[in-house]
Design a protein around this motif. Structure first.
Motif, PDB file in Angstrom:
ATOM      1  N   ILE A 443       1.811  -0.729  -1.589  1.00 54.14           N
ATOM      2  CA  ILE A 443       1.478  -0.790  -3.010  1.00 54.14           C
ATOM      3  C   ILE A 443       1.678   0.595  -3.616  1.00 54.14           C
ATOM      4  N   VAL A 444       2.488   0.664  -4.672  1.00 47.43           N
ATOM      5  CA  VAL A 444       2.811   1.947  -5.293  1.00 47.43           C
ATOM      6  C   VAL A 444       2.522   1.886  -6.795  1.00 47.43           C
ATOM      7  N   VAL A 445       2.406   3.077  -7.394  1.00 48.73           N
ATOM      8  CA  VAL A 445       2.025   3.160  -8.810  1.00 48.73           C
ATOM      9  C   VAL A 445       2.905   4.179  -9.524  1.00 48.73           C
ATOM     10  N   GLY A 446       3.325   3.830 -10.751  1.00 52.67           N
ATOM     11  CA  GLY A 446       4.005   4.765 -11.633  1.00 52.67           C
ATOM     12  C   GLY A 446       5.471   4.990 -11.323  1.00 52.67           C
ATOM     13  N   LYS A 447       6.118   5.813 -12.167  1.00 54.10           N
ATOM     14  CA  LYS A 447       7.542   6.095 -11.985  1.00 54.10           C
ATOM     15  C   LYS A 447       7.821   6.807 -10.673  1.00 54.10           C
ATOM     16  N   GLU A 448       6.889   7.664 -10.254  1.00 54.73           N
ATOM     17  CA  GLU A 448       7.087   8.390  -8.997  1.00 54.73           C
ATOM     18  C   GLU A 448       6.779   7.514  -7.791  1.00 54.73           C
ATOM     19  N   GLU A 449       6.234   6.308  -8.025  1.00 52.25           N
ATOM     20  CA  GLU A 449       5.892   5.342  -6.973  1.00 52.25           C
ATOM     21  C   GLU A 449       4.996   5.972  -5.906  1.00 52.25           C
ATOM     22  N   LYS A 450       3.897   6.549  -6.380  1.00 53.61           N
ATOM     23  CA  LYS A 450       2.911   7.074  -5.440  1.00 53.61           C
ATOM     24  C   LYS A 450       2.281   5.923  -4.674  1.00 53.61           C
ATOM     25  N   VAL A 451       2.163   6.079  -3.358  1.00 49.82           N
ATOM     26  CA  VAL A 451       1.593   5.025  -2.526  1.00 49.82           C
ATOM     27  C   VAL A 451       0.079   5.042  -2.656  1.00 49.82           C
ATOM     28  N   VAL A 452      -0.488   3.923  -3.080  1.00 49.17           N
ATOM     29  CA  VAL A 452      -1.939   3.830  -3.246  1.00 49.17           C
ATOM     30  C   VAL A 452      -2.559   2.803  -2.303  1.00 49.17           C
ATOM     31  N   GLY A 453      -1.728   2.100  -1.544  1.00 55.59           N
ATOM     32  CA  GLY A 453      -2.272   1.127  -0.604  1.00 55.59           C
ATOM     33  C   GLY A 453      -1.245   0.704   0.433  1.00 55.59           C
ATOM     34  N   LEU A 454      -1.698   0.521   1.659  1.00 54.04           N
ATOM     35  CA  LEU A 454      -0.848   0.014   2.734  1.00 54.04           C
ATOM     36  C   LEU A 454      -1.685  -0.949   3.560  1.00 54.04           C
ATOM     37  N   HIS A 455      -1.135  -2.145   3.795  1.00 58.32           N
ATOM     38  CA  HIS A 455      -1.858  -3.200   4.497  1.00 58.32           C
ATOM     39  C   HIS A 455      -0.940  -3.817   5.541  1.00 58.32           C
ATOM     40  N   LEU A 456      -1.401  -3.828   6.782  1.00 58.88           N
ATOM     41  CA  LEU A 456      -0.577  -4.247   7.905  1.00 58.88           C
ATOM     42  C   LEU A 456      -1.271  -5.343   8.698  1.00 58.88           C
TER      43      LEU A 456
END
Length: 499
Positions: A443-456
Motif C-alpha cells: 500500500i503506497v501513498v502520494g506521487k512519491e508512492e511512499k510505502v505505508v503498509g505491507l501485508h503478506l
C-alpha cells in the motif's frame, strides 16, 4: 555505567540461579517495576545497567511473563511441531517416505503430545533460569509476590507474599508492567468448563475433538496447531472471517485456507451455553439446534489488563473503557485531562496498544534510557507507528503499517495498492487441490508512492517481513522497492516486483 561494561556483563554465564529475596535492602529505590515480563524486565535491567537501584516484583513463581511461559515462546514451539507435521505429510509429493506421510493424515494424530510437552516445558524452565541469572547479573533485586502501589504519590509499593505476609518498598519511580490475562465470558452458562490459552499449555494429553471460540490471532494460531497435529478442530466465529483487525488480504486468505486444511469453521455463531456430559462437552450455539460435541473448549475471546491489582488507580491513573492505563509517549501515566505523572509509568499490555512482547521490551528499555541514561537519550521513547507483527497461522501471515481500509480513511484517493497472488515453488510437485496460496499487498501513498503498509500471507512470510519492516520504518518508496534486485527463486522477490 558505560555500554562497554554493560556488553561485557551480558556475556557472563557462570552466575548461579538467584531465588527471589524476602525483604528490601535499606534505602530508597530509584525504580521499582511491578511485573516480571518482557517489558518490566527491559525497564528494570536497563535502569540497573546505568547504576540505578532497581527492583522487580513478580506474582507468578517464575520470570518471563506471558510470552515466555504461556505465550509466544511455547506457542511457537507448538507451531514448529505443527508445521513439521505438514512437511511430513507433504513428503509424499517429493517421493520421500510415503509409508510415513500417507499414515499422517488429518484427524489421525501420530503426535506424542505428552512426551513433547515434557520437552517443551523443560526448555521453558531453562529460559526461566536464564531470566533469573540476567536480573542478578545486572544487579536487579527480584521480589516474589503481588506488587501494588499503595499511596497516591506513587512512592511506595507493597509486596504481598503467598503466605499472606507483606512489606513495603520505598521508591522514586514506579513502572506498572503487569500485563493481562485471557478473558473467560462467565456470563455464558458453563463457561468455566472451557480453558484459555494458558490452559492450552497445561494440557497433558492431546484432545481428540476441540472447539476454539474466537477470531483473533490467538484463536487462529491455536486452532491451526491443533488441526495440524490431528485433533478434530472447530473454530467458532461471530462473523464470516477471521483476523478482522488485519488487512482484507490476510482475512480472506487465512479464512479460506483454514477451511481447506480441514478446520470446521462455524461462522455467524455465538456460544449460548456449555454442558458437561459423561463423554465430554456439549457446546450450544445460536446458529444450530444441534450442539457441538467436543472434549475440550478453548476460549480465545480477548484479554483483560491487570490494572487494578497493581494499584494503578491508587496512584490516580486514568483508564479507558477497557481498563487499560492511559499514558503519553514517554509511558507516563495520565492523571487527568492535561496532567501526566512524573514518576509513575505503565508499559506493555496493561496500556492496551500494540500488545506485543518486542514492543513492551523496547518501551521498557527506552524508559530506562530516558530516566538514567546519558544526555543524548533524555528524550528516548518508543514510536508506535509501523510496528510489524506476525500471525503463526497455516500459512503464516505478517503485517506492518496501515491496512488498505485504514490507509484510505487517512489518505483518501492518494492511496494506490499493488497485489501479487501466486503459488510458491515449494508446491510445484503438489496436486492442485493441495497447493497452499501466497498473497502479498503493498500500500503506497502520494506521487512519491511512499510505502505505508505491507501485508503478506504464505510460506515464509513470518521470516521475510522483518527486513521489509526496516525499509518501511525508514520511509521507503515503491521506487526503492523497484530498484532492489530480486532474489530468485524466492517468494520474497514478489515484494520488489509488483506492478
Amino acid at each position: 555505567m558505560s555500554f562497554t561494561r554493560v556488553a561485557r556483563r551480558f556475556h557472563s554465564s557462570s552466575i548461579p540461579q538467584m531465588p527471589p529475596i524476602n525483604k528490601p535492602s535499606p534505602g530508597i529505590y530509584d525504580i521499582v517495576v511491578i511485573g516480571g515480563g518482557s517489558g518490566g524486565l527491559g525497564a528494570a535491567r536497563r535502569s540497573a545497567q546505568y547504576g540505578a537501584k532497581a527492583a522487580i516484583i513478580e506474582a507468578q513463581p517464575k520470570l518471563g511473563g506471558t510470552c515466555v511461559n504461556v505465550g509466544c515462546v511455547p506457542k511457537k514451539i507448538m507451531w514448529h511441531a505443527a508445521d513439521l507435521a505438514h512437511h511430513v505429510n507433504h513428503s509424499r509429493y517429493y517421493e520421500l517416505a510415503q509409508d510415513v506421510s500417507e499414515s499422517y493424515t488429518p484427524h489421525k494424530p501420530r503426535f506424542a503430545w505428552s512426551d513433547f510437552k515434557q520437552k517443551r516445558d523443560a526448555y521453558i524452565h531453562r529460559l526461566n533460569g536464564i531470566y533469573d541469572r540476567n536480573v542478578e547479573k545486572d544487579g536487579v533485586e527480584y521480589h516474589h509476590g503481588w506488587g501494588a502501589i499503595n499511596n497516591h504519590q506513587g512512592t511506595s509499593v507493597s509486596v504481598k507474599k503467598d503466605d499472606g505476609s507483606s512489606y513495603e518498598i520505598p521508591t522514586k519511580n514506579v513502572v506498572i508492567a503487569v500485563g493481562g490475562h485471557p478473558r473467560i465470558p462467565y456470563e455464558i452458562p458453563g463457561a468455566h468448563l472451557g480453558i484459555t490459552s494458558d490452559g492450552f499449555f497445561e494440557l497433558e494429553h492431546q484432545p481428540r475433538r476441540v472447539a476454539v471460540v474466537g477470531a483473533g490471532y490467538i484463536a487462529v494460531e491455536l486452532a491451526g496447531v491443533l488441526n495440524s497435529l490431528g485433533s478434530e478442530t472447530s473454530l467458532l466465529i461471530r462473523q464470516d472471517k477471521v483476523l478482522r483487525n488485519f488487512d482484507s488480504i490476510i482475512q480472506d486468505t487465512v479464512t479460506s485456507e483454514s477451511q481447506r486444511q480441514g478446520i470446521n469453521l462455524v461462522k455467524h455463531t455465538n456460544v449460548k451455553s456449555i454442558e458437561k456430559t459423561s463423554s465430554g462437552l456439549l457446546v450450544h450455539t445460536d446458529s444450530s439446534t444441534n450442539p457441538l460435541e467436543v472434549d475440550c473448549l478453548l476460549w480465545a475471546v480477548g484479554r483483560e489488563p491487570e490494572t487494578d491489582k497493581a494499584g494503578a488507580k491508587v496512584a490516580g491513573a486514568q483508564t479507558d473503557s477497557k481498563n487499560n492505563i492511559l499514558v503519553n509517549k514517554y509511558q507516563s501515566v495520565q492523571l487527568d485531562e492535561n496532567t501526566y505523572s512524573k514518576n509513575v509509568f505503565a508499559l506493555g499490555d496493561v496500556q492496551g496498544k500494540a500488545e506485543l512482547t518486542p514492543v513492551a521490551l523496547a518501551a521498557g528499555r527506552r524508559l530506562g534510557n530516558r530516566l538514567y541514561g546519558p544526555a543524548e537519550l533524555k528524550d528516548d521513547h518508543l514510536n508506535y507507528e509501523n510496528i510489524p507483527s506476525v500471525i503463526f497461522s497455516h500459512p503464516p501471515a505478517g503485517s506492518v503499517g496501515l491496512s488498505e481500509d485504514d490507509a484510505r480513511k487517512q489518505f483518501g484517493d492518494s492511496v494506490k495498492v499493488y497485489t501479487s497472488k501466486f503459488t510458491s515453488m515449494y508446491y510445484s510437485m503438489f496436486p492442485q487441490e493441495e497447493k497452499e496460496p501466497s498473497a502479498f499487498k503493498l500500500i503506497v501513498v502520494g506521487k512519491e508512492e511512499k510505502v505505508v503498509g505491507l501485508h503478506l500471507v504464505g510460506q515464509g512470510s513470518d521470516e521475510m517481513l522483518q527486513g521489509f519492516a526496516v525499509a518501511i520504518k525508514m520511509g521507503a518508496t515503491k521506487k526503492d522497492f523497484d530498484n532492489t534486485v530480486a532474489i530468485h527463486p524466492t517468494a520474497a522477490e514478489e515484494v520488489v516486483t509488483m506492478t
